[in-house]
Structure formats: structure tokens, C-alpha cells
Design a protein around this motif. Structure first.
Motif, PDB file in Angstrom:
ATOM      1  N   GLU A   1     -27.824 -51.287 108.263  1.00 24.79           N
ATOM      2  CA  GLU A   1     -29.240 -51.053 108.543  1.00 24.79           C
ATOM      3  C   GLU A   1     -29.612 -49.597 108.297  1.00 24.79           C
ATOM      4  N   LEU A   2     -28.741 -48.687 108.718  1.00 24.72           N
ATOM      5  CA  LEU A   2     -28.996 -47.260 108.511  1.00 24.72           C
ATOM      6  C   LEU A   2     -29.094 -46.932 107.029  1.00 24.72           C
ATOM      7  N   LEU A   3     -28.151 -47.426 106.239  1.00 23.21           N
ATOM      8  CA  LEU A   3     -28.135 -47.111 104.813  1.00 23.21           C
ATOM      9  C   LEU A   3     -29.320 -47.735 104.086  1.00 23.21           C
ATOM     10  N   ALA A   4     -29.665 -48.980 104.433  1.00 29.41           N
ATOM     11  CA  ALA A   4     -30.793 -49.645 103.776  1.00 29.41           C
ATOM     12  C   ALA A   4     -32.091 -48.891 104.024  1.00 29.41           C
ATOM     13  N   ASN A   5     -32.288 -48.399 105.231  1.00 29.73           N
ATOM     14  CA  ASN A   5     -33.542 -47.717 105.551  1.00 29.73           C
ATOM     15  C   ASN A   5     -33.573 -46.277 105.059  1.00 29.73           C
ATOM     16  N   LEU A   6     -32.431 -45.644 104.955  1.00 29.86           N
ATOM     17  CA  LEU A   6     -32.396 -44.337 104.306  1.00 29.86           C
ATOM     18  C   LEU A   6     -32.740 -44.472 102.823  1.00 29.86           C
ATOM     19  N   GLU A   7     -32.228 -45.522 102.202  1.00 28.93           N
ATOM     20  CA  GLU A   7     -32.575 -45.790 100.802  1.00 28.93           C
ATOM     21  C   GLU A   7     -34.084 -45.988 100.658  1.00 28.93           C
ATOM     22  N   GLY A   8     -34.667 -46.801 101.556  1.00 26.22           N
ATOM     23  CA  GLY A   8     -36.111 -47.040 101.495  1.00 26.22           C
ATOM     24  C   GLY A   8     -36.920 -45.771 101.680  1.00 26.22           C
ATOM     25  N   LEU A   9     -36.516 -44.921 102.632  1.00 25.61           N
ATOM     26  CA  LEU A   9     -37.220 -43.655 102.846  1.00 25.61           C
ATOM     27  C   LEU A   9     -37.156 -42.773 101.616  1.00 25.61           C
ATOM     28  N   LEU A  10     -36.009 -42.708 100.997  1.00 26.19           N
ATOM     29  CA  LEU A  10     -35.812 -41.785  99.889  1.00 26.19           C
ATOM     30  C   LEU A  10     -36.584 -42.213  98.640  1.00 26.19           C
ATOM     31  N   ILE A  11     -36.526 -43.496  98.308  1.00 23.45           N
ATOM     32  CA  ILE A  11     -37.172 -43.916  97.056  1.00 23.45           C
ATOM     33  C   ILE A  11     -38.669 -44.166  97.236  1.00 23.45           C
ATOM     34  N   ALA A  12     -39.050 -44.877  98.317  1.00 18.41           N
ATOM     35  CA  ALA A  12     -40.477 -45.129  98.534  1.00 18.41           C
ATOM     36  C   ALA A  12     -41.191 -43.874  99.000  1.00 18.41           C
ATOM     37  N   GLY A  13     -40.431 -42.955  99.608  1.00 19.18           N
ATOM     38  CA  GLY A  13     -41.025 -41.720 100.122  1.00 19.18           C
ATOM     39  C   GLY A  13     -41.461 -40.753  99.052  1.00 19.18           C
ATOM     40  N   HIS A  14     -41.081 -41.019  97.812  1.00 21.54           N
ATOM     41  CA  HIS A  14     -41.551 -40.106  96.756  1.00 21.54           C
ATOM     42  C   HIS A  14     -42.213 -40.843  95.580  1.00 21.54           C
ATOM     43  N   GLU A  15     -41.744 -42.043  95.225  1.00 24.61           N
ATOM     44  CA  GLU A  15     -42.240 -42.703  94.014  1.00 24.61           C
ATOM     45  C   GLU A  15     -43.722 -43.048  94.107  1.00 24.61           C
ATOM     46  N   THR A  16     -44.177 -43.477  95.270  1.00 25.17           N
ATOM     47  CA  THR A  16     -45.596 -43.794  95.420  1.00 25.17           C
ATOM     48  C   THR A  16     -46.464 -42.566  95.201  1.00 25.17           C
ATOM     49  N   THR A  17     -46.062 -41.440  95.772  1.00 26.57           N
ATOM     50  CA  THR A  17     -46.858 -40.211  95.636  1.00 26.57           C
ATOM     51  C   THR A  17     -46.821 -39.675  94.210  1.00 26.57           C
ATOM     52  N   VAL A  18     -45.689 -39.798  93.546  1.00 34.41           N
ATOM     53  CA  VAL A  18     -45.587 -39.384  92.139  1.00 34.41           C
ATOM     54  C   VAL A  18     -46.688 -40.051  91.310  1.00 34.41           C
ATOM     55  N   ASN A  19     -46.801 -41.358  91.428  1.00 35.61           N
ATOM     56  CA  ASN A  19     -47.752 -42.101  90.605  1.00 35.61           C
ATOM     57  C   ASN A  19     -49.188 -41.955  91.097  1.00 35.61           C
ATOM     58  N   GLN A  20     -49.381 -41.866  92.408  1.00 39.49           N
ATOM     59  CA  GLN A  20     -50.738 -41.683  92.917  1.00 39.49           C
ATOM     60  C   GLN A  20     -51.299 -40.331  92.500  1.00 39.49           C
ATOM     61  N   LEU A  21     -50.477 -39.316  92.469  1.00 35.51           N
ATOM     62  CA  LEU A  21     -50.931 -37.995  92.014  1.00 35.51           C
ATOM     63  C   LEU A  21     -51.379 -38.046  90.557  1.00 35.51           C
ATOM     64  N   GLY A  22     -50.558 -38.631  89.688  1.00 35.20           N
ATOM     65  CA  GLY A  22     -50.930 -38.716  88.276  1.00 35.20           C
ATOM     66  C   GLY A  22     -52.213 -39.488  88.070  1.00 35.20           C
ATOM     67  N   ASN A  23     -52.331 -40.647  88.727  1.00 38.50           N
ATOM     68  CA  ASN A  23     -53.557 -41.445  88.618  1.00 38.50           C
ATOM     69  C   ASN A  23     -54.768 -40.675  89.138  1.00 38.50           C
ATOM     70  N   SER A  24     -54.575 -39.923  90.209  1.00 41.22           N
ATOM     71  CA  SER A  24     -55.688 -39.187  90.822  1.00 41.22           C
ATOM     72  C   SER A  24     -56.193 -38.071  89.917  1.00 41.22           C
ATOM     73  N   PHE A  25     -55.280 -37.343  89.295  1.00 41.65           N
ATOM     74  CA  PHE A  25     -55.708 -36.301  88.363  1.00 41.65           C
ATOM     75  C   PHE A  25     -56.506 -36.907  87.204  1.00 41.65           C
ATOM     76  N   LEU A  26     -56.051 -38.045  86.699  1.00 42.61           N
ATOM     77  CA  LEU A  26     -56.775 -38.679  85.599  1.00 42.61           C
ATOM     78  C   LEU A  26     -58.159 -39.146  86.056  1.00 42.61           C
ATOM     79  N   THR A  27     -58.254 -39.699  87.246  1.00 40.28           N
ATOM     80  CA  THR A  27     -59.556 -40.122  87.773  1.00 40.28           C
ATOM     81  C   THR A  27     -60.515 -38.942  87.862  1.00 40.28           C
ATOM     82  N   LEU A  28     -60.048 -37.810  88.343  1.00 41.95           N
ATOM     83  CA  LEU A  28     -60.893 -36.615  88.418  1.00 41.95           C
ATOM     84  C   LEU A  28     -61.327 -36.155  87.031  1.00 41.95           C
ATOM     85  N   LEU A  29     -60.415 -36.205  86.071  1.00 39.89           N
ATOM     86  CA  LEU A  29     -60.765 -35.792  84.704  1.00 39.89           C
ATOM     87  C   LEU A  29     -61.766 -36.752  84.077  1.00 39.89           C
TER      88      LEU A  29
END
Length: 516
Positions: free
Chosen positions: A342-370
Motif C-alpha cells: 500500500e505504501l509503495l502504490a501510493n508513493l507511486e501515485g503521488l510521484l507520477i500524478a503529482g506532476h504529470e497533470t500540472t505539466v500538461n495543464q500548464l502547457g494548455n493554459s499558456f496556449l489558451t492565453l495566447l
């Protein structure tokens, strides 16, 4: 006055919209000859379908008035076409129910999966069949398919591969699915449950749990994402952003130069993960967050990542630091809260979901502003609007279509649709965030927008995104800094040249070349 038509046939496609079966006919003599499945006593897909409910409700209402109420009985054949027309006029259907209205001397059914091809007067009047996933091109900020379905009903039945799933589309319906305990995430991850995203189906993840088990694990994980902790982290986020922007050339790729490294650097620092592992983390993340991953590929990628995390946990036990992994390991060892798996599964989730969503939302947001230079100029002249601007970007700029599937644990009403136990329900966030009943002119991008309701980009209820406060802060710092530092910011290529990451579960740009 009888309607001058020879017959009226209602047809329904219970599993696929290109296969139909008879519900019943009304002949020229005005006799309603009910056939299966109206005559069935058991509750099935057709009985629950919102398109059939108004017809049956209208029929039983009429029979009640004559003192002969017989629900799902063949005695309903006493209704004439004139009766049906009168009932349709007296009992105006709500959005989720069938419209029964005279059109060119006919009665027309109008709802997903119900159609009467011989009597519909134009293709525009026919209801849109519902399927998921949607097929919207990546370059669109919105999801036209979802918006078209929402215009028909707040909840519709759709096909998702070989299975049926209810799509919750309206803001109200999505909020209920996300907050009502009768819509269970845990039930959706049981063997044989409906599957939308393979990596999210792990029953050990906090996002797959309900009730006390979910609350206990969430409390353990949320300590690093409190407002106080994020406030303390903000100077470091600003320092990282400044350093990344300092290294950009006058023509640069904002995805590679800022959007991708920033969230990963922040989550690594927060968890206590060495940034030297960033390349491996990005590789694992992109392997896990694809739509076409096989079970074998999923097990292999998760196995590699969790072997690495297991070694990292051993190091943190021996030499703890101030990161979240050390804190979780210590709290877990003291209270015996989690198994190692359980510890390892949730650390994995924190690490990958904790950055990948923001990576793509930032790129989409800059394009929307442009794409909206007037709003970009307004933000540049009024930097205090950065908070509302980020929330409007989260509402307006599509990252994904829906949250994860829920399964009903008991009968429940959802925006007037009666669902039985064991129903798969998908909360379509992208439709809720553009619900015209909640947001005036929802297709307009406006960084000064106020209320009347919070967007649902981070979800709602018990599974509200753990990292929402951090993600908002990263977006505010990154977007605010770019707008301030580069007043002439513009695309360096024609927008038609932009490409998106194929097969990624999120909508994400491969690159965003800009100049200033």
C-alpha cells in the motif's frame, strides 16, 4: 382528434446505437400494443433509461385518473393516440425525459438511444447517440460531444467499449456523483469492474478507497499539501521558475523549458526524491499514462517503479530527511497504518500524478492565453488577477474529460434518473465545467469571471485532489512570472504546427515554441 399517421414505432438500442428492438407501436386505430420490455416486471436498462420514463410516467398518470393504474401491464393498451398527445401537452418533460410533441402531425421521441426514424423531420432533430471515450480533436479547449449530450440531458446512458455507463454531465450531477457515498470508487475497482484508466484501477490507491480506509490514508498523505506547507514552499517554487526562465533563449519551447521540469522538480523536492532520477520518472510516467497500455506493460512499468521506490524507502528509513516519503515511512512504522504494498502504490501515485497533470495543464493554459490576446493583455496590466485567471484556465482549458468511474452501491436518483445498484457512472468534468445552467456564456474565456459556482477541475467531495493547492500555486507563480517577464510573448510557429502527445490520457502538448 386522432393524429393522421398509420403507425408509430418506438425503438431502442439497449447496448449499441446501431441495433434496435421494438418498444411498442401505436396503430391507426389508436391502440397502444405494448411489447417487451415495457411489459417486463423486472428492472432493466430500458426501464431505467430516462427516455422511456416520461412515456411510462405519462401513461400511468392517465391510467391513475381513470382508476386503473397498472404499471408495466399490458392493460396500458387502452391509451389512444389522442390520449398520448394530450398527456404530452399536460405533462411537460424535464430535460432528462422524453419530449413527446406533435411535429408535422406526428409524435416524436427525443432522447439518447431512442429514435423514431420514420417520423423525425430532420437529422438535427434526432437525438445524439452517446459513446465514450469522446473523439474530440486535441487542439480544442472544449469537448463539443460532451456539451451536445448535456444539451439533451444532465445524465445519459452511453456505451464504453462492450459495456454501458451512465454519463453524469451537469454540474449538479457531477457534484453528486463525486460527493455521494452511494457512488463508490472502491466498488469500481473490484475484479470485473468497469475500467477507464488502467493505472487508476489499483485497489491499493487512496483514490480507489472509500470510507474509513480512505480517510485514514488520505490524512497520512495530505500533511505535505496543507496551505501552510504550500505557503512555505512558494519561495522555492519562485526560485525554480526564475532559474528556468533565466535559461531560456529568446525563442524557446515552454513545455521543455518550463512546463515539464517545474512540477517534477517541485514534487521531487517535496517527497525527498533525488532530481537525478527525473528522466526515469518521466519515462515511467509516460508509460503508465497511456490509453493503450496492456496489462503486461502495466505490470512491468509498475514493477520497475515500485522496485526503485522500495529501495528509496529503505534509504529513508535508514537516513530520514524532511521530505514526505520520510514522514510517511515514520508515521506508518509508528502506527502500522499501511502494508508495504500500500505504501509503495501510493508513493507511486503521488510521484507520477503529482506532476504529470500540472505539466500538461500548464502547457494548455499558456496556449489558451495566447489564443486570447485581450485576456493576456488584461492579466499583464492587472497582475492581481492571476488567482481568478488560473481558476478560469482550469475551468476552460480541457485537460481530461472525466474523473474515474464510480459504481452505485444501492438504488439512487441522479438528476431525476433512477439508477439501480451496480450501475457504472462516469462524472464528466469537462461538461460540468461548461454547464450553461451554472456558468453564464460558458464558452467565453474571461479571467474576471466570478462564480456562481466553483469549477470541478480538481474534483469534489472526499476525493478532491490532494495536490490542488500546490498545483494552483505552481500555476500562479509560473504563469504570473512568464507574463511579467515577457510582455511580447507570442507563438513562434503557426498554431496548426503544434502537436499533442499521442495516446496520453491527458490532453498535452509535445512542444510550445514561443518568442517575445
Amino acid at each position: 382528434m386522432s393524429l393522421p399517421v398509420r403507425s408509430l414505432t418506438f425503438v431502442h438500442a439497449p447496448h449499441r446505437h446501431d441495433r434496435t428492438g421494438p418498444l411498442g407501436t401505436i396503430d391507426a386505430a389508436g391502440v397502444k400494443a405494448l411489447e417487451s420490455p415495457f411489459a417486463l416486471a423486472r428492472k432493466n436498462v430500458v426501464d431505467r433509461h430516462p427516455a422511456t420514463r416520461h412515456l411510462r410516467t405519462a401513461i400511468t398518470t392517465r391510467i391513475e385518473r381513470t382508476g386503473h393504474r397498472r404499471r408495466r401491464q399490458l392493460r396500458m393498451h387502452r391509451l389512444t393516440l389522442t390520449d398520448l398527445e394530450t398527456i404530452a401537452q399536460r405533462h411537460r418533460p424535464r430535460r432528462h425525459e422524453t419530449q413527446l410533441s406533435p411535429i408535422r402531425a406526428s409524435v416524436r421521441p427525443f432522447a439518447p438511444g431512442i429514435r423514431c426514424p420514420d417520423l423525425v423531420t430532420s437529422s438535427q432533430e434526432a437525438a445524439m447517440p452517446a459513446t465514450f471515450p469522446f473523439t474530440t480533436p486535441h487542439h480544442l479547449d472544449n469537448e463539443p460531444e460532451a456539451e451536445a449530450l448535456l444539451a439533451q440531458a444532465p445524465v445519459v446512458l452511453a456505451t464504453m467499449g462492450p459495456a454501458d455507463v451512465w454519463l453524469a454531465l451537469s454540474h449538479k450531477a457531477v457534484r453528486q456523483v463525486l460527493s455521494d457515498s452511494r457512488f463508490s470508487r472502491e466498488a469500481a475497482t473490484l475484479p470485473g469492474g468497469p475500467l477507464k484508466l488502467s493505472v487508476a484501477a489499483d485497489p491499493l490507491l487512496v483514490t480507489s478507497l472509500d470510507g474509513e480506509r480512505h480517510a485514514r490514508l488520505r490524512k497520512l498523505m495530505s500533511q505535505a499539501f496543507s496551505p501552510r506547507m504550500v505557503d512555505q514552499l512558494e519561495p522555492r517554487v519562485q526560485s525554480i521558475v526564475d532559474s528556468l526562465l533565466d535559461s531560456l533563449d529568446p525563442t524557446a519551447d515552454l513545455v521543455a523549458g518550463l512546463c515539464a521540469p517545474l512540477p517534477l522538480m517541485v514534487i521531487c523536492e517535496l517527497l525527498g526524491v533525488p532530481y537525478s532520477e527525473a528522466e526515469a520518472i518521466r519515462r515511467w510516467t509516460r508509460r503508465l499514462f497511456v490509453t493503450d497500455i496492456t496489462p503486461e506493460e502495466l505490470r512491468a512499468a509498475q514493477g520497475e517503479m515500485q522496485d526503485w521506490l522500495a529501495e528509496l524507502v529503505r534509504q529513508k528509513r535508514a537516513r530520514p530527511d524532511n521530505g514526505l516519503i520520510s514522514a510517511m515511512v515514520a508515521a506508518n512504522d509508528e502506527g502500522d497504518h499501511l502494508t508495504e504494498a500500500e505504501l509503495l502504490a501510493n508513493l507511486e501515485g503521488l510521484l507520477i500524478a503529482g506532476h504529470e497533470t500540472t505539466v500538461n495543464q500548464l502547457g494548455n493554459s499558456f496556449l489558451t492565453l495566447l489564443r486570447h490576446p485581450d485576456q493576456l493583455a488584461l492579466l499583464r496590466s492587472s497582475p492581481d488577477l492571476i488567482g481568478p485567471a488560473v481558476d478560469e484556465l482550469l475551468r476552460y482549458s480541457r485537460l481530461f474529460s472525466s474523473a474515474e468511474i464510480r459504481v452505485t452501491t444501492e438504488p439512487v436518483a441522479l438528476e431525476g434518473v433512477e439508477l439501480g445498484a451496480g450501475e457504472a457512472v462516469l462524472p464528466v468534468i469537462v461538461a460540468a465545467n461548461r454547464d450553461p445552467g451554472v456558468y453564464p456564456d460558458p464558452g467565453r474565456f474571461d479571467i474576471t469571471r466570478e462564480g456562481p459556482a466553483a469549477h470541478l477541475a480538481f474534483g469534489h467531495g472526499p476525493h478532491f485532489c490532494l495536490g490542488a493547492i500546490l498545483a494552483r500555486r505552481e500555476m500562479r507563480v509560473a504563469i504570473g512570472s512568464v507574463v511579467k517577464r515577457f510582455p511580447g510573448l507570442r507563438l513562434a510557429v503557426d498554431e496548426s504546427a503544434l502537436t499533442y502527445v499521442p495516446e496520453l490520457v491527458f490532453r498535452g502538448l509535445e512542444a510550445l515554441p514561443v518568442t517575445w
